[in-house]
Design a protein around this motif. Structure first.
Motif, PDB file in Angstrom:
ATOM      1  N   LYS A 151       1.048  -1.526   0.108  1.00 51.18           N
ATOM      2  CA  LYS A 151      -0.017   0.006   0.013  1.00 51.18           C
ATOM      3  C   LYS A 151       0.948   1.197  -0.020  1.00 51.18           C
ATOM      4  N   LEU A 152       0.602   2.177  -0.532  1.00 48.27           N
ATOM      5  CA  LEU A 152       0.727   3.573  -0.433  1.00 48.27           C
ATOM      6  C   LEU A 152      -0.105   4.636   0.237  1.00 48.27           C
ATOM      7  N   LEU A 153       0.304   5.202   0.997  1.00 46.30           N
ATOM      8  CA  LEU A 153      -0.612   6.072   1.804  1.00 46.30           C
ATOM      9  C   LEU A 153      -0.359   7.565   1.622  1.00 46.30           C
ATOM     10  N   CYS A 154      -1.176   8.261   1.108  1.00 46.52           N
ATOM     11  CA  CYS A 154      -1.088   9.692   0.899  1.00 46.52           C
ATOM     12  C   CYS A 154      -1.984  10.648   1.872  1.00 46.52           C
ATOM     13  N   MET A 155      -1.509  11.488   2.542  1.00 53.18           N
ATOM     14  CA  MET A 155      -2.159  12.037   3.344  1.00 53.18           C
ATOM     15  C   MET A 155      -1.853  13.783   3.184  1.00 53.18           C
ATOM     16  N   ARG A 162      -8.955  15.136  -3.115  1.00 54.81           N
ATOM     17  CA  ARG A 162      -9.729  14.976  -4.099  1.00 54.81           C
ATOM     18  C   ARG A 162      -9.210  15.353  -5.486  1.00 54.81           C
ATOM     19  N   ASP A 163      -8.489  16.013  -5.699  1.00 53.57           N
ATOM     20  CA  ASP A 163      -7.859  16.207  -6.993  1.00 53.57           C
ATOM     21  C   ASP A 163      -6.904  15.122  -7.417  1.00 53.57           C
ATOM     22  N   MET A 164      -6.222  14.918  -6.492  1.00 57.48           N
ATOM     23  CA  MET A 164      -5.133  13.745  -6.773  1.00 57.48           C
ATOM     24  C   MET A 164      -5.914  12.260  -6.935  1.00 57.48           C
ATOM     25  N   GLU A 165      -6.848  12.054  -6.612  1.00 57.26           N
ATOM     26  CA  GLU A 165      -7.409  10.834  -6.579  1.00 57.26           C
ATOM     27  C   GLU A 165      -7.697  10.529  -8.381  1.00 57.26           C
ATOM     28  N   LYS A 166      -8.374  11.624  -8.856  1.00 55.47           N
ATOM     29  CA  LYS A 166      -8.752  11.687 -10.075  1.00 55.47           C
ATOM     30  C   LYS A 166      -7.474  11.698 -11.077  1.00 55.47           C
ATOM     31  N   ALA A 167      -6.477  12.229 -10.544  1.00 55.97           N
ATOM     32  CA  ALA A 167      -5.083  12.415 -11.541  1.00 55.97           C
ATOM     33  C   ALA A 167      -4.632  11.286 -11.523  1.00 55.97           C
ATOM     34  N   LEU A 168      -4.406  10.515 -10.479  1.00 52.88           N
ATOM     35  CA  LEU A 168      -3.920   9.075 -10.613  1.00 52.88           C
ATOM     36  C   LEU A 168      -4.479   8.127 -11.159  1.00 52.88           C
ATOM     37  N   ILE A 169      -5.663   8.085 -11.227  1.00 51.97           N
ATOM     38  CA  ILE A 169      -6.567   7.424 -11.901  1.00 51.97           C
ATOM     39  C   ILE A 169      -6.485   7.523 -13.310  1.00 51.97           C
ATOM     40  N   ASP A 170      -6.288   8.642 -13.672  1.00 54.20           N
ATOM     41  CA  ASP A 170      -6.289   9.038 -15.146  1.00 54.20           C
ATOM     42  C   ASP A 170      -4.932   8.704 -15.689  1.00 54.20           C
ATOM     43  N   HIS A 171      -3.678   8.757 -14.867  1.00 62.05           N
ATOM     44  CA  HIS A 171      -2.259   8.585 -15.152  1.00 62.05           C
ATOM     45  C   HIS A 171      -1.805   7.118 -15.112  1.00 62.05           C
ATOM     46  N   PHE A 172      -2.234   6.652 -14.109  1.00 58.48           N
ATOM     47  CA  PHE A 172      -1.752   5.203 -13.840  1.00 58.48           C
ATOM     48  C   PHE A 172      -2.529   3.944 -14.280  1.00 58.48           C
ATOM     49  N   THR A 173      -2.038   2.763 -14.608  1.00 59.73           N
ATOM     50  CA  THR A 173      -3.210   1.557 -14.553  1.00 59.73           C
ATOM     51  C   THR A 173      -2.672   0.515 -13.745  1.00 59.73           C
ATOM     52  N   GLY A 174      -3.375  -0.466 -13.309  1.00 62.15           N
ATOM     53  CA  GLY A 174      -2.956  -1.486 -12.458  1.00 62.15           C
ATOM     54  C   GLY A 174      -2.832  -1.161 -11.128  1.00 62.15           C
ATOM     55  N   ILE A 175      -3.722   0.117 -10.720  1.00 68.11           N
ATOM     56  CA  ILE A 175      -3.772   0.384  -9.269  1.00 68.11           C
ATOM     57  C   ILE A 175      -5.098   0.532  -9.011  1.00 68.11           C
ATOM     58  N   TYR A 178      -8.525   5.130  -3.766  1.00 67.44           N
ATOM     59  CA  TYR A 178      -9.698   5.394  -3.018  1.00 67.44           C
ATOM     60  C   TYR A 178      -9.528   6.123  -1.677  1.00 67.44           C
ATOM     61  N   LYS A 179     -10.310   6.795  -1.193  1.00 69.72           N
ATOM     62  CA  LYS A 179     -10.119   7.706  -0.127  1.00 69.72           C
ATOM     63  C   LYS A 179     -10.703   6.809   0.945  1.00 69.72           C
ATOM     64  N   SER A 180      -9.677   6.666   2.174  1.00 67.56           N
ATOM     65  CA  SER A 180     -10.313   6.013   3.483  1.00 67.56           C
ATOM     66  C   SER A 180     -10.954   6.975   4.294  1.00 67.56           C
ATOM     67  N   LYS A 181     -10.693   8.359   4.075  1.00 68.86           N
ATOM     68  CA  LYS A 181     -11.404   9.368   4.709  1.00 68.86           C
ATOM     69  C   LYS A 181     -11.058  10.606   3.978  1.00 68.86           C
ATOM     70  N   SER A 182     -11.600  11.777   4.127  1.00 70.52           N
ATOM     71  CA  SER A 182     -11.465  12.824   3.056  1.00 70.52           C
ATOM     72  C   SER A 182      -9.997  13.211   3.004  1.00 70.52           C
ATOM     73  N   THR A 183      -9.090  13.051   4.041  1.00 71.20           N
ATOM     74  CA  THR A 183      -7.754  13.538   3.870  1.00 71.20           C
ATOM     75  C   THR A 183      -6.633  12.363   3.543  1.00 71.20           C
ATOM     76  N   TYR A 184      -7.085  11.161   3.481  1.00 74.64           N
ATOM     77  CA  TYR A 184      -6.327   9.995   3.045  1.00 74.64           C
ATOM     78  C   TYR A 184      -6.694   9.388   1.735  1.00 74.64           C
ATOM     79  N   LEU A 185      -5.589   9.052   1.229  1.00 74.07           N
ATOM     80  CA  LEU A 185      -5.791   8.416  -0.152  1.00 74.07           C
ATOM     81  C   LEU A 185      -4.869   7.094  -0.217  1.00 74.07           C
ATOM     82  N   GLU A 186      -5.753   5.938  -0.207  1.00 76.31           N
ATOM     83  CA  GLU A 186      -4.958   4.609  -0.336  1.00 76.31           C
ATOM     84  C   GLU A 186      -4.755   4.142  -1.603  1.00 76.31           C
ATOM     85  N   ILE A 187      -3.607   3.650  -2.211  1.00 69.21           N
ATOM     86  CA  ILE A 187      -3.127   3.092  -3.337  1.00 69.21           C
ATOM     87  C   ILE A 187      -2.671   1.711  -3.390  1.00 69.21           C
TER      88      ILE A 187
END
Length: 266
Positions: A151-155, A162-175, A178-187
């Protein structure tokens, strides 16, 4: 309710209250389930050691579903199943985030180790206090060799996340992102999920998915609630989670897990 033979529960926002504690009522009902030979299995985005602190508090011995299904361990700590990202892709993701979202704190997890490049970062310190697990600082993630990244954890602030979630989905495959809360993004690996972990454990312990109950409150619990024989959303759950649940119980600060199990005479 006699048909249910295995219970899966999220941790934060579900089995823990807002002070990150397990109530005595919840401890007692989980012990009762143990005497009835009904496994109570914790399913979390946390690392294994972060889950073990709660297992110790509950005084149970059960399998662990860590990293939202990316790593499943049996009672002895042996691996049942795992899904991971290769370090090279993790480095590419980390580099992308630093370039375009420099205010976001990135750390990564492998097996039972939490790596950070800045252990003094306030986000890291806060997460250490919540999970009661210490991070391990390294000069650079690039020196870690050929490790499995579960896992990668982004805080960061909710707008960057919010903006990074969409950007990562658009830029990378195979991952999976999702947000585990509003300030945490899990990859994690695209193949990792709480529901797939449930299926692995049901197969190992010869239980059908229809014979399971799952409790949850957040985005990463949706597939688990949908796949369980009975999906139960907490009263404090997001509306999106409540929509897919079969039942809604009280909030985590109102002993929702205890009250559902007790009221339904499990």
């Amino acid at each position: 309710m006699d048909k249910y033979k295995m219970i899966f529960s999220d941790i934060d926002g579900t089995i823990l209250d807002s002070n990150h504690k397990v109530s005595k009522k919840t401890k007692d009902v989980v012990k009762k389930l143990g005497r009835m030979k009904i496994p109570f299995i914790l399913v979390s985005a946390r690392m294994p050691n972060g889950i073990r602190t709660v297992i110790k508090e509950l005084e149970i011995n059960s399998p662990i579903v860590a990293y939202s299904g990316a790593l499943v361990l049996d009672e002895e700590g042996s691996t049942i199943s795992e899904r991971f990202i290769k370090l090279q892709q993790a480095l590419e993701i980390s580099h992308y985030i630093r370039n375009f979202f420099p205010g976001v704190c990135v750390s990564l997890y492998s097996e039972d180790i939490w790596f950070t490049e800045d252990s003094k970062n306030p986000w890291i310190i806060e997460e250490e206090n919540i999970t009661e697990v210490k991070s391990k600082q390294v000069e650079s993630f690039s020196i870690l060799g050929d490790i499995k990244v579960h896992k990668l954890l982004c805080m960061g602030n909710q707008y960057d996340i919010r903006d990074m979630e969409k950007a990562l989905i658009d830029h990378f495959t195979g991952i999976k992102v999702y947000k585990s809360k509003s300030t945490y993004l899990e990859i994690m690996s695209v193949n990792a999920s709480k529901s797939s972990a449930m299926k692995s454990l049901c197969e190992k312990y010869k239980t059908s998915m229809e014979e399971t109950i799952a409790f949850g409150d957040n985005y990463n619990d949706i597939d688990m609630l949908e796949s369980a024989g009975l999906g139960v959303a907490m009263g404090n759950a997001l509306d999106e989670v409540k929509k897919v649940a079969d039942k809604i119980t009280f909030s985590n600060d109102e002993d929702g897990v205890y009250r559902f199990i007790n009221d339904n005479r499990l």
